[in-house]
Design an enzyme around this catalytic site. Structure first.
Site, PDB file in Angstrom:
ATOM      1  N   CYS A   7       0.864  -1.187   0.000  1.00 52.51           N
ATOM      2  CA  CYS A   7       0.000   0.000   0.000  1.00 52.51           C
ATOM      3  C   CYS A   7       0.896   1.230   0.000  1.00 52.51           C
ATOM      4  CB  CYS A   7      -0.984  -0.001   1.162  1.00 52.51           C
ATOM      5  SG  CYS A   7      -0.277   0.375   2.770  1.00 52.51           S
ATOM      6  N   ALA A   8       0.321   2.377   0.170  1.00 55.11           N
ATOM      7  CA  ALA A   8       1.092   3.614   0.081  1.00 55.11           C
ATOM      8  C   ALA A   8       2.224   3.647   1.112  1.00 55.11           C
ATOM      9  CB  ALA A   8       0.179   4.820   0.242  1.00 55.11           C
TER      10      ALA A   8
END
Length: 102
Positions: A7-8
């Site tokens: 994810c980020a």
């Protein structure tokens, strides 16, 4: 199953990772899962079979597939938000089947 979650920043996938561990244990399926941020996946992907991407970075899926050569899929945003491990498990099974048939 060896799954890398991306994810980020690795934070929200850490929450999902814990839910996945509990779910996989409840259905008695071995699971090796790690959650990392987008900037770190290059350092970790070699040890995993498939890569699941959080919806917030799904726009990077084709780049990650190309760079890693691993089966890769974005997690549905609703399944991600709710931690719907039943559906995520089905998604992972599909990735494994595609990998085996390649």
């Amino acid at each position: 199953m060896k799954i890398l979650l991306v994810c980020a920043g690795g934070m929200s996938t850490s929450i999902l990772m814990n839910k996945m561990k509990k779910y996989w244990a409840s259905i008695e399926v071995p699971l090796d899962v790690e959650a990392v941020g987008l900037a770190e996946y290059n350092e970790h992907y070699q040890d995993f079979d498939v890569i699941l991407i959080g919806p917030q970075v799904s726009y990077r899926q084709s780049m990650i597939e190309k760079e890693t050569g691993k089966p890769c899929a974005a997690i549905n945003s609703t399944d991600y938000a709710l931690g719907n491990c039943d559906r995520i498990y089905e998604q992972v099974k599909t990735l494994y089947e595609e990998m085996e048939n390649a």
